[in-house]
Design a protein around this motif. Structure first.
Motif, PDB file in Angstrom:
ATOM      1  N   MET A 281       0.854  -1.188   0.000  1.00  0.00           N
ATOM      2  CA  MET A 281       0.000   0.000   0.000  1.00  0.00           C
ATOM      3  C   MET A 281       0.892   1.242   0.000  1.00  0.00           C
ATOM      4  SD  MET A 281      -3.214   0.110   2.547  1.00  0.00           S
ATOM      5  CE  MET A 281      -3.545  -1.615   2.112  1.00  0.00           C
ATOM      6  N   PRO A 282       0.721   2.136  -0.945  1.00  0.00           N
ATOM      7  CA  PRO A 282       1.631   3.289  -0.998  1.00  0.00           C
ATOM      8  C   PRO A 282       1.415   4.182   0.218  1.00  0.00           C
ATOM      9  CG  PRO A 282      -0.151   3.542  -2.592  1.00  0.00           C
ATOM     10  CD  PRO A 282      -0.338   2.206  -1.944  1.00  0.00           C
ATOM     11  N   LYS A 283       2.504   4.787   0.665  1.00  0.00           N
ATOM     12  CA  LYS A 283       2.454   5.625   1.866  1.00  0.00           C
ATOM     13  C   LYS A 283       1.522   6.813   1.686  1.00  0.00           C
ATOM     14  CE  LYS A 283       5.478   3.510   4.520  1.00  0.00           C
ATOM     15  NZ  LYS A 283       5.039   2.251   3.901  1.00  0.00           N
ATOM     16  N   ALA A 284       1.250   7.160   0.438  1.00  0.00           N
ATOM     17  CA  ALA A 284       0.486   8.367   0.162  1.00  0.00           C
ATOM     18  C   ALA A 284      -0.993   8.253   0.534  1.00  0.00           C
ATOM     19  CB  ALA A 284       0.609   8.722  -1.321  1.00  0.00           C
ATOM     20  N   ASN A 285      -1.510   7.032   0.663  1.00  0.00           N
ATOM     21  CA  ASN A 285      -2.936   6.909   0.965  1.00  0.00           C
ATOM     22  C   ASN A 285      -3.264   7.462   2.350  1.00  0.00           C
ATOM     23  OD1 ASN A 285      -3.117   5.242  -1.438  1.00  0.00           O
ATOM     24  ND2 ASN A 285      -5.008   4.475  -0.569  1.00  0.00           N
TER      25      ASN A 285
ATOM     26  N   GLY B 276     -10.253   4.758  -1.348  1.00  0.00           N
ATOM     27  CA  GLY B 276      -8.795   4.763  -1.207  1.00  0.00           C
ATOM     28  C   GLY B 276      -8.353   5.267   0.159  1.00  0.00           C
ATOM     29  N   ILE B 277      -9.233   5.060   1.166  1.00  0.00           N
ATOM     30  CA  ILE B 277      -8.896   5.448   2.547  1.00  0.00           C
ATOM     31  C   ILE B 277      -8.927   4.180   3.385  1.00  0.00           C
ATOM     32  CG2 ILE B 277      -9.534   6.898   4.525  1.00  0.00           C
ATOM     33  CD1 ILE B 277     -11.134   8.673   2.575  1.00  0.00           C
ATOM     34  N   PRO B 278      -7.834   3.406   3.396  1.00  0.00           N
ATOM     35  CA  PRO B 278      -7.893   2.134   4.118  1.00  0.00           C
ATOM     36  C   PRO B 278      -8.164   2.322   5.602  1.00  0.00           C
ATOM     37  CG  PRO B 278      -5.649   2.597   3.371  1.00  0.00           C
ATOM     38  CD  PRO B 278      -6.541   3.618   2.716  1.00  0.00           C
TER      39      PRO B 278
ATOM     40  N   ALA C 260      -5.445 -10.940  -3.491  1.00  0.00           N
ATOM     41  CA  ALA C 260      -4.379  -9.937  -3.614  1.00  0.00           C
ATOM     42  C   ALA C 260      -5.008  -8.556  -3.645  1.00  0.00           C
ATOM     43  CB  ALA C 260      -3.568 -10.179  -4.876  1.00  0.00           C
ATOM     44  N   LYS C 261      -4.469  -7.656  -2.806  1.00  0.00           N
ATOM     45  CA  LYS C 261      -5.008  -6.295  -2.735  1.00  0.00           C
ATOM     46  C   LYS C 261      -3.894  -5.287  -2.863  1.00  0.00           C
ATOM     47  CE  LYS C 261      -8.751  -6.997   0.505  1.00  0.00           C
ATOM     48  NZ  LYS C 261      -8.102  -7.980   1.395  1.00  0.00           N
ATOM     49  N   GLY C 262      -4.186  -4.191  -3.539  1.00  0.00           N
ATOM     50  CA  GLY C 262      -3.208  -3.125  -3.637  1.00  0.00           C
ATOM     51  C   GLY C 262      -3.702  -2.060  -4.591  1.00  0.00           C
ATOM     52  N   PRO C 263      -2.983  -0.959  -4.654  1.00  0.00           N
ATOM     53  CA  PRO C 263      -3.450   0.141  -5.499  1.00  0.00           C
ATOM     54  C   PRO C 263      -3.272  -0.148  -6.998  1.00  0.00           C
ATOM     55  CG  PRO C 263      -1.389   0.701  -4.408  1.00  0.00           C
ATOM     56  CD  PRO C 263      -1.784  -0.639  -3.898  1.00  0.00           C
TER      57      PRO C 263
END
Lengths: 254, 254
Positions: free
Chosen positions: B1-5, B38-40, B220-223
């Motif tokens: 998960m990218p740090k930007a989220n 996109g707000i985990p 599988a989960k991810g942006p």
């Protein structure tokens, strides 16, 4: 609720509840089961499969509650990291468990007790096993921390094994009455007065919205069933005073 | 998960979930809804109607997450104490809200805007309203804390109003495959290897036990949807390698 009752905290460990993939089924089961033992559940945290988070949370809550239960993260896959995190939290080695290891080894055909399955027999030093009747892999206890599976039927089997071994308190008694067509905002003031007269009880008001009619469930909880009964009798009088029909008990599920 | 989220924390406030009376329905709805923005959701806490606990928890989590959502405790009864606790957490007065008060007053017949209902129009100074289409009583926002109703359909209406007003991140994409009759302990090692090749992804393994057959769902989960697709293609090859039949997607609900 008397101060004498032990308390419990539940840690639900796993990304699947936080992502919305899975609807948690363990909170309500344990809340009810612990309540029946007189061990009120006082806090639940759902946390992700992140080692620092698991370790810090376990160490934050274990001095604050009589019992800490965890569910999830003790399977064989790479994201099952609860067990080694508990070892880290307690500052002890994570090693082959003297009972679980030989037992699990014996339960698989030669060659099938692979590295992944060996993880499930690897535990913090000093762990006491929590048995279950469904899977060969046990949970375990470290001091006041009880580490259980996340799969509901395995967790339930572990809790059934555990329940008679936990020291409980006075059982929490519950009495209830409900009414249709009486808004919470109308009964609230009188209800607050009843709560003041019964400070030992926890008096709750829960509106419901159903095709069969909207209403409110009024629930008294506490260790003294007779007190709860008296409080609900007063709430029943309140309802009658507003010209409505009180229905004993909680509204039926529809 | 990218740090930007951005990140979210949910506080479920109320004794009814902790006592087991109510099975929470809000966690999964918000986990899914926030994931789609996109707000985990990174943590959930279920806490009781105890002022010190609510105040301390709000102040502990609000600097740690981009968004904090609360559900429960904003109705008219004596145990609805979330609103005044939020005021205490922010150190501001709890007072008649300049918009909510006259609006609620106007919505009731003369004499029916009683003390209990007036509580629902009393909010921390500076609160911005969160509207909903079901009840006349709004939720509210204080900085990054969003205070919503606990009744699921009112909470959902508030979240629908709120969603387009929240700043989200890259949507979390999900791909999945499942298989019957292949134990987690057999596929775990290969799965761990796939996870290592896709460090940006969150690869999960979820066993299921059903009358139609036991199996495991691999998710599988991810942006990056393309990455998730590639990882699941590799997992699919693994399944074929064990002589089993991969079924695309998650197992159907039964």
């Amino acid at each position: 609720m008397p101060k004498a009752n032990p308390t419990a905290c539940l840690l639900v460990i796993g990304n699947e509840v936080l992502s919305g993939r899975t609807r948690d089924a363990n909170i309500q089961f344990l809340a009810t089961g612990l309540g029946n033992l007189g061990i009120p559940l006082r806090e639940v945290r759902v946390i992700p499969d992140v080692p620092e988070t698991i370790i810090a949370t376990v160490n934050e809550v274990r001095p604050k509650f009589t019992y800490v239960f965890t569910t999830g993260g003790i399977g064989p896959t790479h994201d099952d990291i609860t067990s080694e995190c508990i070892a880290a939290a307690f500052g002890v080695p994570w090693e082959h468990h003297p009972v679980a290891w030989p037992r699990m080894q014996a339960s698989y055909k030669p060659g099938e007790f692979n590295a992944a399955r060996q993880r499930m027999a690897t535990m913090p030093r000093g762990a006491a096993l929590i048995e279950n009747s469904i899977s060969v892999a046990p949970g375990f206890q470290m001091e006041n921390v009880y580490v259980m599976a996340g799969v509901p039927r395995i967790m339930q089997s572990m809790f059934e094994w555990l329940a008679p071994r936990l020291e409980g308190g006075a059982k929490i008694e519950m009495r209830a009455v409900h009414v249709l067509g009486l808004p919470e905002g109308i009964i609230a003031e009188g209800l607050g007065e009843v709560q003041k007269r019964y400070p030992e009880l926890d008096l709750g008001s829960y509106p419901f919205y159903r095709a069969s009619g909207n209403g409110v469930a009024l629930v008294a909880k506490g260790p003294d069933g007779e007190q709860a009964e008296k409080a609900i009798a007063e709430v029943t009088e309140l309802i009658i005073g507003f010209g409505k029909v009180p229905v004993p008990g909680e509204p039926p599920e529809v």
